[in-house]
Write a protein that holds these residues in place. Structure first.
Motif, PDB file in Angstrom:
ATOM      1  N   ALA A 161      27.366 -57.462 -93.174  1.00 53.34           N
ATOM      2  CA  ALA A 161      26.120 -57.758 -92.764  1.00 53.34           C
ATOM      3  C   ALA A 161      25.427 -58.792 -92.863  1.00 53.34           C
ATOM      4  O   ALA A 161      25.687 -59.243 -94.006  1.00 53.34           O
ATOM      5  N   SER A 162      24.560 -58.831 -92.660  1.00 52.73           N
ATOM      6  CA  SER A 162      23.645 -59.919 -92.355  1.00 52.73           C
ATOM      7  C   SER A 162      22.095 -59.008 -92.864  1.00 52.73           C
ATOM      8  O   SER A 162      22.039 -59.155 -91.986  1.00 52.73           O
ATOM      9  N   GLY A 163      22.611 -59.741 -94.399  1.00 54.34           N
ATOM     10  CA  GLY A 163      21.079 -58.665 -94.414  1.00 54.34           C
ATOM     11  C   GLY A 163      19.292 -59.526 -94.434  1.00 54.34           C
ATOM     12  O   GLY A 163      18.417 -59.148 -94.576  1.00 54.34           O
ATOM     13  N   THR A 164      19.420 -60.973 -93.604  1.00 48.65           N
ATOM     14  CA  THR A 164      18.196 -61.229 -93.005  1.00 48.65           C
ATOM     15  C   THR A 164      17.913 -60.441 -92.303  1.00 48.65           C
ATOM     16  O   THR A 164      16.720 -60.970 -92.036  1.00 48.65           O
ATOM     17  N   LYS A 165      18.718 -59.172 -91.798  1.00 45.02           N
ATOM     18  CA  LYS A 165      18.027 -58.412 -90.693  1.00 45.02           C
ATOM     19  C   LYS A 165      16.692 -57.175 -90.639  1.00 45.02           C
ATOM     20  O   LYS A 165      16.389 -57.413 -91.313  1.00 45.02           O
ATOM     21  N   GLN A 166      18.027 -56.610 -90.051  1.00 42.86           N
ATOM     22  CA  GLN A 166      16.882 -55.314 -90.434  1.00 42.86           C
ATOM     23  C   GLN A 166      17.065 -54.714 -92.225  1.00 42.86           C
ATOM     24  O   GLN A 166      15.995 -53.281 -92.384  1.00 42.86           O
ATOM     25  N   LEU A 167      18.247 -55.467 -92.764  1.00 43.69           N
ATOM     26  CA  LEU A 167      17.593 -54.310 -93.835  1.00 43.69           C
ATOM     27  C   LEU A 167      17.272 -55.128 -94.567  1.00 43.69           C
ATOM     28  O   LEU A 167      16.133 -53.598 -95.855  1.00 43.69           O
ATOM     29  N   THR A 168      16.791 -56.368 -95.067  1.00 42.51           N
ATOM     30  CA  THR A 168      15.340 -56.326 -95.364  1.00 42.51           C
ATOM     31  C   THR A 168      14.065 -56.355 -94.499  1.00 42.51           C
ATOM     32  O   THR A 168      13.068 -56.474 -95.005  1.00 42.51           O
ATOM     33  N   GLY A 169      14.402 -56.510 -93.878  1.00 39.65           N
ATOM     34  CA  GLY A 169      13.508 -56.475 -92.141  1.00 39.65           C
ATOM     35  C   GLY A 169      11.810 -56.912 -92.069  1.00 39.65           C
ATOM     36  O   GLY A 169      10.722 -56.936 -91.257  1.00 39.65           O
ATOM     37  N   HIS A 170      12.311 -58.702 -92.185  1.00 42.53           N
ATOM     38  CA  HIS A 170      10.112 -58.763 -92.974  1.00 42.53           C
ATOM     39  C   HIS A 170      10.728 -60.022 -92.478  1.00 42.53           C
ATOM     40  O   HIS A 170       9.511 -61.254 -92.505  1.00 42.53           O
ATOM     41  N   GLY A 171      12.354 -60.742 -91.973  1.00 42.29           N
ATOM     42  CA  GLY A 171      11.921 -62.335 -91.281  1.00 42.29           C
ATOM     43  C   GLY A 171      11.655 -62.905 -92.532  1.00 42.29           C
ATOM     44  O   GLY A 171      11.371 -64.502 -91.884  1.00 42.29           O
ATOM     45  N   ASP A 172      11.966 -62.678 -93.311  1.00 42.30           N
ATOM     46  CA  ASP A 172      11.715 -63.841 -94.672  1.00 42.30           C
ATOM     47  C   ASP A 172      12.825 -64.163 -95.565  1.00 42.30           C
ATOM     48  O   ASP A 172      12.329 -64.539 -96.850  1.00 42.30           O
ATOM     49  N   VAL A 173      14.263 -64.000 -95.834  1.00 42.13           N
ATOM     50  CA  VAL A 173      15.099 -63.953 -96.526  1.00 42.13           C
ATOM     51  C   VAL A 173      16.381 -64.258 -95.977  1.00 42.13           C
ATOM     52  O   VAL A 173      16.780 -63.319 -94.768  1.00 42.13           O
ATOM     53  N   LEU A 174      17.161 -64.903 -96.156  1.00 40.67           N
ATOM     54  CA  LEU A 174      18.370 -65.051 -96.039  1.00 40.67           C
ATOM     55  C   LEU A 174      19.576 -64.723 -96.908  1.00 40.67           C
ATOM     56  O   LEU A 174      19.191 -65.176 -97.977  1.00 40.67           O
ATOM     57  N   LEU A 175      20.568 -63.630 -96.221  1.00 41.43           N
ATOM     58  CA  LEU A 175      21.012 -62.451 -97.232  1.00 41.43           C
ATOM     59  C   LEU A 175      22.105 -62.492 -96.133  1.00 41.43           C
ATOM     60  O   LEU A 175      22.288 -61.929 -95.220  1.00 41.43           O
ATOM     61  N   GLY A 176      23.423 -62.185 -97.306  1.00 43.39           N
ATOM     62  CA  GLY A 176      24.430 -61.761 -96.307  1.00 43.39           C
ATOM     63  C   GLY A 176      25.141 -61.057 -97.550  1.00 43.39           C
ATOM     64  O   GLY A 176      25.172 -61.110 -99.240  1.00 43.39           O
ATOM     65  N   TYR A 177      26.142 -59.540 -97.427  1.00 41.33           N
ATOM     66  CA  TYR A 177      27.146 -58.742 -97.903  1.00 41.33           C
ATOM     67  C   TYR A 177      28.183 -58.114 -97.596  1.00 41.33           C
ATOM     68  O   TYR A 177      28.330 -58.487 -96.285  1.00 41.33           O
ATOM     69  N   VAL A 178      28.833 -57.876 -98.679  1.00 38.54           N
ATOM     70  CA  VAL A 178      30.545 -57.789 -98.000  1.00 38.54           C
ATOM     71  C   VAL A 178      30.286 -56.562 -99.286  1.00 38.54           C
ATOM     72  O   VAL A 178      30.444 -56.604-100.215  1.00 38.54           O
ATOM     73  N   ALA A 179      30.506 -54.872 -98.673  1.00 37.81           N
ATOM     74  CA  ALA A 179      31.123 -53.605 -99.511  1.00 37.81           C
ATOM     75  C   ALA A 179      32.579 -53.450 -99.406  1.00 37.81           C
ATOM     76  O   ALA A 179      33.211 -53.540 -98.088  1.00 37.81           O
ATOM     77  N   GLY A 180      33.144 -52.621 -99.963  1.00 33.00           N
ATOM     78  CA  GLY A 180      35.058 -52.939-100.360  1.00 33.00           C
ATOM     79  C   GLY A 180      35.160 -52.048-101.150  1.00 33.00           C
ATOM     80  O   GLY A 180      34.532 -51.922-101.882  1.00 33.00           O
ATOM     81  N   ARG A 181      36.515 -51.144-100.651  1.00 35.31           N
ATOM     82  CA  ARG A 181      37.074 -50.397-101.462  1.00 35.31           C
ATOM     83  C   ARG A 181      38.405 -50.468-101.651  1.00 35.31           C
ATOM     84  O   ARG A 181      38.644 -49.762-102.396  1.00 35.31           O
TER      85      ARG A 181
END
Length: 392
Positions: free
Chosen positions: A212-232
């Protein structure tokens, strides 16, 4: 919608059932270290290119491109949201959503492999396809709706799913696709940007990666560029980690700290924005000048049946089409509470005529609206007023 919207999974708090932590409690406490007297509950960002390391290079922190304590707290927090109550899930954070996407694709695929992508996904995916093909990887595409990617799975090494799709908001059956892909020996990655971990948990639906892009609703304030990968899968995630090290697509400690701080309000924001999005969609549905309205939470939406089975919340994005480009532009210019901007998921509502970028197969009058945290009555009134004032 499953009662797992507020619990670890279906079943809730029935007689004799163990208590399960709710999403709000989990969000405000996710990833926090053990309390230490006189220390902050969420330690500040660690700014370090290197760490004190005499003797042999053992221990978790050696060099700033490899690990950072601020990343560690954030990665634990995201992992607790993506797969609550389950061990064996690893999370890695990146400098952006595209960095996270690239890390999975380019760490898992080799020349001669086949990748299946959605043909209606994020508009940068065509650029990704061109790069994959330049490396000798065959790319097949199919629409998200109707689980159409099933038809092109044979021989694939990796299936990439985006559900709900951006910007069309089609939904596919993640569990069905994952089972079919695994039966053919393929890995499965799900872009969970629009849903967030509080809206959908791809790993619990059978995916190997939730990206996901954490830039969007995960952080939610329009002030951070971020991404993540979660895997098992430990081996697959080791390759993702190696790719991050090679490319250096790492987040800054301040961005990571801001993201972790923002996650504390995720459940509050998501619930408010989802509830308002449904009210907005219902209001727009009554307008004759609006066509092609899509929101998975509407009972008559083409995606609602599947979405209600696998999603915990339906998201904050509503899409619709006005007559033409000029009509859409007039409407957007007339809005007072909705900012003209790309991206989505922020606390302030945004909207754009998506066709202005040229990368999405949408009509010229297509509008993607991201519903923020404004009072629903105010936002609905602003949208309806703008439609009235810009009528032909």
């Amino acid at each position: 919608m499953s009662d797992s919207a507020t619990n670890d999974g279906p079943g809730g708090h029935g007689p004799g059932a163990p208590h399960r932590t709710g999403d709000g409690t989990r969000a405000v406490r996710a990833g926090l270290p053990e309390p230490v007297k006189h220390e902050p509950t969420l330690p500040g960002p660690v700014f370090a290119a290197h760490f004190h390391l005499p003797g042999e290079p053992t221990g978790p922190y050696t060099y700033g491109r490899d690990e950072n304590p601020t990343w560690t707290h954030l990665e634990r927090a995201i992992g607790e949201l993506e797969s609550p109550g389950r061990d064996g899930v690893e999370t890695l954070v990146f400098a952006s959503g595209m960095a996270a996407i690239s890390s999975v694709l380019f760490s898992q695929l080799r020349a001669g492999d086949v990748a299946v992508l959605p043909e209606d996904g994020y508009q940068v995916l065509p650029l990704v396809r061109a790069q994959l093909e330049a490396y000798g990887i065959e790319v097949r595409t199919a629409p998200t709706g109707g689980d159409a990617q099933l038809d092109v799975l044979d021989g694939a090494r990796l299936l990439w799913i985006e559900t709900p799709s951006n910007p069309g908001l089609d939904v596919c059956d993640v569990r069905r696709l994952a089972e079919a892909a695994h039966a053919r020996g393929a890995l499965v990655a799900v872009d969970n940007t629009l849903a967030t971990p509080l809206g959908q948990r791809p790993l619990e639906l059978g995916a190997d990666f939730s990206v996901a892009s954490g830039t969007k609703q995960l952080t939610g304030h329009g002030d951070v560029l971020l991404g993540y990968v979660a895997g098992r899968d430990a081996e697959a995630m080791a390759a993702v980690r190696r790719w991050r090290k090679i490319v250096g697509a790492i987040p800054g400690p301040m961005e990571a700290w801001l993201a972790h701080r923002s996650i504390a309000t995720l459940q509050l924001r998501v619930d408010r924005q989802n509830a308002t999005a449904l009210k907005v969609a219902e209001a727009l549905r009554a307008r004759p000048e609006v066509s092609g309205l899509r929101y998975p939470g509407l009972p008559d939406d083409p995606s609602h049946k599947i979405a209600s089975r696998q999603m915990l919340r339906y998201g904050c994005v509503v899409s619709f089409t006005l007559a033409d480009r000029a009509r859409a532009d007039r409407f957007l210019d007339a809005l007072r509470l909705v900012e003209g901007a790309t991206s989505f998921g922020g606390v302030r509502s945004t909207a754009e005529r998506r066709g202005r970028w040229g990368g999405d197969a949408v009509p010229e009058g297509f509008v993607r609206l991201s519903v923020g945290a404004e009072d629903p009555e105010d936002l609905v009134a602003d949208l309806l007023r703008a439609l009235d004032e810009t009528a032909d």
